[in-house]
Each structure stands twice: as structure tokens, then as C-alpha cells.
Motif scaffolding. Structure first.
Motif, PDB file in Angstrom:
ATOM      1  N   LEU A  18       0.838  -1.186   0.000  1.00 58.88           N
ATOM      2  CA  LEU A  18       0.000   0.000   0.000  1.00 58.88           C
ATOM      3  C   LEU A  18       0.881   1.248   0.000  1.00 58.88           C
ATOM      4  O   LEU A  18       2.032   1.199   0.449  1.00 58.88           O
ATOM      5  CB  LEU A  18      -0.893   0.034   1.247  1.00 58.88           C
ATOM      6  N   LEU A  19       0.340   2.346  -0.466  1.00 54.86           N
ATOM      7  CA  LEU A  19       0.960   3.650  -0.269  1.00 54.86           C
ATOM      8  C   LEU A  19       0.147   4.369   0.797  1.00 54.86           C
ATOM      9  O   LEU A  19      -1.050   4.621   0.612  1.00 54.86           O
ATOM     10  CB  LEU A  19       0.973   4.467  -1.559  1.00 54.86           C
ATOM     11  N   VAL A  20       0.775   4.692   1.901  1.00 55.37           N
ATOM     12  CA  VAL A  20       0.101   5.322   3.030  1.00 55.37           C
ATOM     13  C   VAL A  20       0.555   6.769   3.139  1.00 55.37           C
ATOM     14  O   VAL A  20       1.756   7.050   3.233  1.00 55.37           O
ATOM     15  CB  VAL A  20       0.394   4.571   4.350  1.00 55.37           C
ATOM     16  N   LEU A  21      -0.406   7.686   3.120  1.00 56.24           N
ATOM     17  CA  LEU A  21      -0.154   9.115   3.277  1.00 56.24           C
ATOM     18  C   LEU A  21      -0.579   9.516   4.678  1.00 56.24           C
ATOM     19  O   LEU A  21      -1.714   9.241   5.085  1.00 56.24           O
ATOM     20  CB  LEU A  21      -0.936   9.928   2.241  1.00 56.24           C
ATOM     21  N   ALA A  22       0.324  10.133   5.423  1.00 58.88           N
ATOM     22  CA  ALA A  22       0.029  10.550   6.797  1.00 58.88           C
ATOM     23  C   ALA A  22       0.319  12.029   6.932  1.00 58.88           C
ATOM     24  O   ALA A  22       1.466  12.453   6.762  1.00 58.88           O
ATOM     25  CB  ALA A  22       0.856   9.744   7.800  1.00 58.88           C
ATOM     26  N   GLY A  23      -0.696  12.821   7.243  1.00 64.17           N
ATOM     27  CA  GLY A  23      -0.500  14.260   7.401  1.00 64.17           C
ATOM     28  C   GLY A  23      -1.803  15.003   7.237  1.00 64.17           C
ATOM     29  O   GLY A  23      -2.728  14.528   6.573  1.00 64.17           O
ATOM     30  N   SER A  24      -1.875  16.166   7.850  1.00 62.57           N
ATOM     31  CA  SER A  24      -3.080  16.981   7.777  1.00 62.57           C
ATOM     32  C   SER A  24      -3.257  17.559   6.377  1.00 62.57           C
ATOM     33  O   SER A  24      -2.304  17.668   5.600  1.00 62.57           O
ATOM     34  CB  SER A  24      -3.003  18.125   8.788  1.00 62.57           C
ATOM     35  N   ASP A  25      -4.500  17.930   6.067  1.00 67.60           N
ATOM     36  CA  ASP A  25      -4.779  18.580   4.787  1.00 67.60           C
ATOM     37  C   ASP A  25      -4.412  20.050   4.869  1.00 67.60           C
ATOM     38  O   ASP A  25      -4.914  20.784   5.720  1.00 67.60           O
ATOM     39  CB  ASP A  25      -6.266  18.433   4.439  1.00 67.60           C
ATOM     40  N   TRP A  26      -3.531  20.491   3.993  1.00 67.04           N
ATOM     41  CA  TRP A  26      -3.150  21.899   3.870  1.00 67.04           C
ATOM     42  C   TRP A  26      -3.631  22.449   2.534  1.00 67.04           C
ATOM     43  O   TRP A  26      -2.941  23.205   1.870  1.00 67.04           O
ATOM     44  CB  TRP A  26      -1.640  22.056   4.020  1.00 67.04           C
ATOM     45  N   GLY A  27      -4.830  22.024   2.148  1.00 70.12           N
ATOM     46  CA  GLY A  27      -5.467  22.564   0.961  1.00 70.12           C
ATOM     47  C   GLY A  27      -5.355  21.732  -0.289  1.00 70.12           C
ATOM     48  O   GLY A  27      -5.895  22.117  -1.333  1.00 70.12           O
ATOM     49  N   ALA A  28      -4.688  20.580  -0.227  1.00 67.46           N
ATOM     50  CA  ALA A  28      -4.461  19.800  -1.446  1.00 67.46           C
ATOM     51  C   ALA A  28      -5.225  18.480  -1.471  1.00 67.46           C
ATOM     52  O   ALA A  28      -5.051  17.704  -2.413  1.00 67.46           O
ATOM     53  CB  ALA A  28      -2.964  19.528  -1.621  1.00 67.46           C
ATOM     54  N   GLU A  29      -6.075  18.224  -0.495  1.00 67.68           N
ATOM     55  CA  GLU A  29      -6.746  16.922  -0.438  1.00 67.68           C
ATOM     56  C   GLU A  29      -7.559  16.644  -1.696  1.00 67.68           C
ATOM     57  O   GLU A  29      -7.465  15.552  -2.286  1.00 67.68           O
ATOM     58  CB  GLU A  29      -7.661  16.834   0.786  1.00 67.68           C
ATOM     59  N   TRP A  74      -5.109   7.397   3.079  1.00 66.19           N
ATOM     60  CA  TRP A  74      -4.778   8.675   3.716  1.00 66.19           C
ATOM     61  C   TRP A  74      -5.252   8.611   5.155  1.00 66.19           C
ATOM     62  O   TRP A  74      -6.449   8.439   5.432  1.00 66.19           O
ATOM     63  CB  TRP A  74      -5.420   9.843   2.983  1.00 66.19           C
ATOM     64  N   LEU A  75      -4.312   8.748   6.094  1.00 67.96           N
ATOM     65  CA  LEU A  75      -4.621   8.626   7.518  1.00 67.96           C
ATOM     66  C   LEU A  75      -4.960   9.957   8.161  1.00 67.96           C
ATOM     67  O   LEU A  75      -5.440   9.981   9.297  1.00 67.96           O
ATOM     68  CB  LEU A  75      -3.431   8.007   8.260  1.00 67.96           C
ATOM     69  N   GLY A  76      -4.706  11.084   7.472  1.00 72.06           N
ATOM     70  CA  GLY A  76      -4.846  12.380   8.118  1.00 72.06           C
ATOM     71  C   GLY A  76      -3.731  12.577   9.136  1.00 72.06           C
ATOM     72  O   GLY A  76      -2.679  11.933   9.067  1.00 72.06           O
ATOM     73  N   TYR A  77      -3.973  13.481  10.079  1.00 66.48           N
ATOM     74  CA  TYR A  77      -2.973  13.725  11.118  1.00 66.48           C
ATOM     75  C   TYR A  77      -2.872  12.500  12.021  1.00 66.48           C
ATOM     76  O   TYR A  77      -3.879  11.982  12.511  1.00 66.48           O
ATOM     77  CB  TYR A  77      -3.351  14.952  11.947  1.00 66.48           C
ATOM     78  N   VAL A  78      -1.663  12.025  12.245  1.00 74.66           N
ATOM     79  CA  VAL A  78      -1.420  10.847  13.080  1.00 74.66           C
ATOM     80  C   VAL A  78      -0.927  11.305  14.446  1.00 74.66           C
ATOM     81  O   VAL A  78       0.032  12.083  14.540  1.00 74.66           O
ATOM     82  CB  VAL A  78      -0.401   9.893  12.425  1.00 74.66           C
ATOM     83  N   ALA A  79      -1.562  10.839  15.495  1.00 78.54           N
ATOM     84  CA  ALA A  79      -1.196  11.239  16.852  1.00 78.54           C
ATOM     85  C   ALA A  79       0.257  10.896  17.149  1.00 78.54           C
ATOM     86  O   ALA A  79       0.800   9.902  16.638  1.00 78.54           O
ATOM     87  CB  ALA A  79      -2.114  10.557  17.863  1.00 78.54           C
ATOM     88  N   GLU A  80       0.874  11.726  17.993  1.00 74.59           N
ATOM     89  CA  GLU A  80       2.290  11.579  18.313  1.00 74.59           C
ATOM     90  C   GLU A  80       2.623  10.186  18.830  1.00 74.59           C
ATOM     91  O   GLU A  80       3.667   9.619  18.506  1.00 74.59           O
ATOM     92  CB  GLU A  80       2.695  12.624  19.350  1.00 74.59           C
ATOM     93  N   GLU A  81       1.725   9.601  19.627  1.00 76.94           N
ATOM     94  CA  GLU A  81       2.037   8.304  20.224  1.00 76.94           C
ATOM     95  C   GLU A  81       2.022   7.166  19.199  1.00 76.94           C
ATOM     96  O   GLU A  81       2.570   6.091  19.447  1.00 76.94           O
ATOM     97  CB  GLU A  81       1.069   7.983  21.363  1.00 76.94           C
ATOM     98  N   LEU A  82       1.394   7.389  18.045  1.00 74.96           N
ATOM     99  CA  LEU A  82       1.323   6.342  17.023  1.00 74.96           C
ATOM    100  C   LEU A  82       2.409   6.465  15.957  1.00 74.96           C
ATOM    101  O   LEU A  82       2.723   5.496  15.274  1.00 74.96           O
ATOM    102  CB  LEU A  82      -0.052   6.369  16.338  1.00 74.96           C
TER     103      LEU A  82
END
Length: 391
Positions: A234-245, A263-271
Motif C-alpha cells: 500500500l501507499l500510506v499518506l500521513a498528514g493533515s490537509d493543507w489545501g491539497a486533499e 490517507w490517515l490524516g494527522y497521526v497522533a504523536e504516540e502512534l
């Protein structure tokens, strides 16, 4: 020394700038207290809530909540942050995100950290208002800094070239990495994180906010579509949307990758450490990274990294990274295939990556910054007297 540090522009801890600030705050407070000094942070209530767990005994100087808005915040910091630092009795003002929040005529010794100058190099990165701020006001603000700090030699070169600042006036203090969190993890811990995130197949990870064009997602998707890795990972994208979703989702559909890209969105620090440690490979293919912290975090976790031949990324990954042309999807696809299939490479990175990463610690970054702050912390009156007498 009493040091003031600004929190504006650091994304409330949810970006590389936020990681930088989160790592420095407790270390600066501890180092200063050991020598009888103190630290005061300048920010909004939202800023302090974001960093509450690392502030410790750091003083808090609250500023209006309207400064959370980019344009209003930039204007406030340009005109008022120096006066606020002086009112708090600071000897030095430290701007940890000077390429976003700078100050004009601060009235006290000021150190600015520049993470990248992508806004000067990537057309379309910002709207017209922000572009005007970057092109006309930031250079004037940088000229008022007593010391300019770059987080990499690549960024230092950009500062010298784009802003006309002499290279000898630029201090390079590299970012660190948390080698207690980012380590090779045992399978059971990785499995727990993968289960929580619903990742049940091998994956290639790109941990970057969804920002176009800087983070280069569209070319990465085209590379993945053309790669053999598409069938096995799989290709996994992890990060918040900054206008390009929307743009990225449209490209996923065009390339018929709907079932292969997550696309996971923002990933919590502990994960995040488990997510990185569980990846077959980590992509770092931004077009103008001033440092590229996820690449170093991946090496700390012993994972292969595909890095763009751009910005500071070759400098950060050294000989352990697989370098590719970020403008050529075909070249990126070859590098991706190599990263997930070459067991000799994977074994070398597992063996050498953690030790390589340990050479760059946040303690070292903190000490480098403090040394520069101490060097400029000369009372203003003697400095002016020195200028008048030619000393």
C-alpha cells in the motif's frame, strides 16, 4: 540570561516546526535554569494549550487570540513581539519560526531560526497576500536579526543566495531527532499500531502534510502507479490537509489507485513511531525541504528512505538514503522498488541507521542555539556605545 521564545507560526505542535518547538522548550528551560537563567514563552492561549505538556516552569506571556490567524499573527509579530519581549525583561528574543513569524526593529538582541525558504523557490506556494509578506517584509525583518540560524547547510545556502546575507553570518544548527521514541520496534508493538490504523498489508509511507506543490504528492502517486511496489505494498499518506486533499484525491481516482492508497490524516504523536517503524520504506520527496525530519526519524527506526535530490534531504540521509529525482516519477518508481525489495539495503539501514541518527540529538541543537543566544546577549547600550566609538 532571560530568554524569550515566540510560539507563533509553529502550527500548535502539529508539523515539523511544531516538533522542533516541542523538543526545544523543555531543554531550553532546563539549561537556562541550571545557570540561573529563565525562559518565557510568548503565545496565545491556544499555543500554550498545545505545548502545555512540555512547558514546565517556562513563563507564559499571553497575546491576543486573533494572532492565531496567519495574516494578523504575522503583522502582530512584525510590530509587537520585540516590545512584548522587552516588557517581559528578556535579554534575548528567539524566533524559532523566523521564516513565518519575524519582527522589525525588535529593540533587543534577536536570533531567528530559518527552516526553509521554499516560499521564495516554489511559485504558487502561498496566496498573493502571503507572497507579498514573504517577498517584501521578511527580507527587511531578517536584516534586523543579530544572528541568523539555518537548520541545514542547504537552507543556509538558500539564505545567502535569496536574501543576500553573507554566508559567514549564517549559523548552521541542525535539527535533532528523538532517538528514544524513534527506534527499531519489536513486531508486537508495530502490529498494535498497524491494527489501530487499519493497516493490514505491507506499506510504503509518506509522512507529509497534504500541500501542493511543495510536498510533491502528485508525482509520488504517478511513481507509485508505475511501480512494482503497487502490487505488493500500500501507499500510506500521513498528514493533515493543507489545501491539497481534493487535488490528491482526484489524482488517486484518475490513476485508479483507490484501493491501494490510504490517507490517515494527522497521526497522533504516540502512534507515529510505530507507523514509521512498521513501514517497508519511507518516502521523503518534497521539492524544497529545509531539513526533512521524517527522513531522519525513519533512519533512527532502521527503515529505508527514498529521498529527493533537492533541498536538505541528501544532506540529512547521507549514504544511507536512496536518492531520486523528485521531478521524474519514473526515477522515483525505480527508487521505491529498490527500497522495498533490496534486503541487503534494508539490513544495512537496520544496522547503521539508529547509530547514524544518534549523532544528531535535540540536546545538541539546544546547546547550539543557546550558545548563539549568549553570544548576542550584550546589553543594548554597550552595543551602541561600541558602534559609536568604533570598538
Amino acid at each position: 540570561m532571560r530568554l524569550a521564545i515566540t510560539l507563533g507560526g509553529t502550527d500548535w505542535g502539529r508539523s515539523g516546526l511544531g516538533t522542533y518547538t516541542r523538543a526545544l522548550l523543555p531543554r531550553l528551560e532546563r539549561r537556562l535554569s541550571e545557570t540561573g537563567g529563565s525562559l518565557v514563552a510568548i503565545g496565545t492561549r491556544r499555543d500554550f494549550e498545545a505545548y502545555e505538556d512540555v512547558l514546565g516552569e517556562t513563563g507564559r506571556s499571553f497575546i491576543p487570540e486573533f494572532t492565531n490567524r496567519p495574516a494578523l499573527g504575522a503583522a502582530w509579530y512584525l510590530t509587537r513581539s520585540g516590545a512584548r519581549a522587552r516588557a517581559e525583561g528578556a535579554d534575548v528574543l528567539l524566533l524559532p519560526a523566523a521564516n513565518r513569524r519575524a519582527t522589525l526593529r525588535p529593540g533587543l538582541p534577536t536570533v531567528g531560526v530559518i527552516h526553509d525558504l521554499a516560499q521564495f523557490k516554489l511559485p504558487g506556494k502561498y496566496d498573493r497576500l502571503r507572497t507579498s509578506y514573504v517577498q517584501y517584509l521578511l527580507p527587511k525583518a531578517f536584516a534586523s536579526l543579530d544572528a541568523v540560524v539555518a537548520v541545514s547547510h542547504a537552507t543556509g545556502s538558500d539564505v545567502a543566495r535569496v536574501l543576500g546575507r553573507p554566508a559567514e553570518d549564517i549559523h548552521v544548527v541542525a535539527n535533532g531527532v528523538d532517538t528514544e521514541r524513534f527506534v527499531p520496534l519489536e513486531d508486537v508493538r508495530v502490529a498494535e499500531v498497524r491494527a489501530r490504523l487499519g493497516l493490514h498489508e505491507p506499506y510504503v509511507l509518506y509522512p507529509a502534510r497534504l500541500e501542493h506543490p511543495g510536498k510533491n504528492h502528485l508525482r509520488l502517486l504517478r511513481a507509485y502507479a508505475a511501480s512494482a511496489a503497487r502490487r505488493s505494498h500500500l501507499l500510506v499518506l500521513a498528514g493533515s490537509d493543507w489545501g491539497a486533499e481534493a487535488l490528491i484525491q482526484a489524482e488517486i481516482q484518475r490513476l485508479e489507485l483507490g484501493t491501494r492508497v490510504r490517507w490517515l490524516g494527522y497521526v497522533a504523536e504516540e502512534l507515529l513511531p510505530g507507523l514509521i517503524a512498521g513501514a517497508a520504506a519511507v518516502m521523503a520527496v518534497g521539492l524544497c525541504e529545509g531539513f526533512g525530519l521524517p527522513a531522519l526519524e525513519a533512519l533512527a527506526a532502521g527503515r529505508p528512505v527514498v529521498a529527493a535530490r533537492a533541498g536538505a534531504l541528501p544532506e540529512v540521509v547521507g549514504e544511507l538514503g536512496i536518492i531520486c529525482d523528485p521531478l521524474e516519477p519514473a526515477d522515483m518508481a525505480v527508487a521505491m522498488n529498490h527500497a522495498v525489495s533490496n534486503e541487503a539495503l534494508a539490513s544495512r539501514v537496520r544496522r547503521e541507521g539508529p547509530a547514524y541518527a544518534r549523532q544528531r540529538s535535540w540536546d545538541r541543537t539546544c546547546d547550539g542555539l543557546l550558545a548563539i543566544c549568549h553570544a548576542v546577549a550584550v546589553p543594548l547600550a554597550p552595543r551602541l556605545a561600541g558602534v559609536l566609538t568604533g570598538a
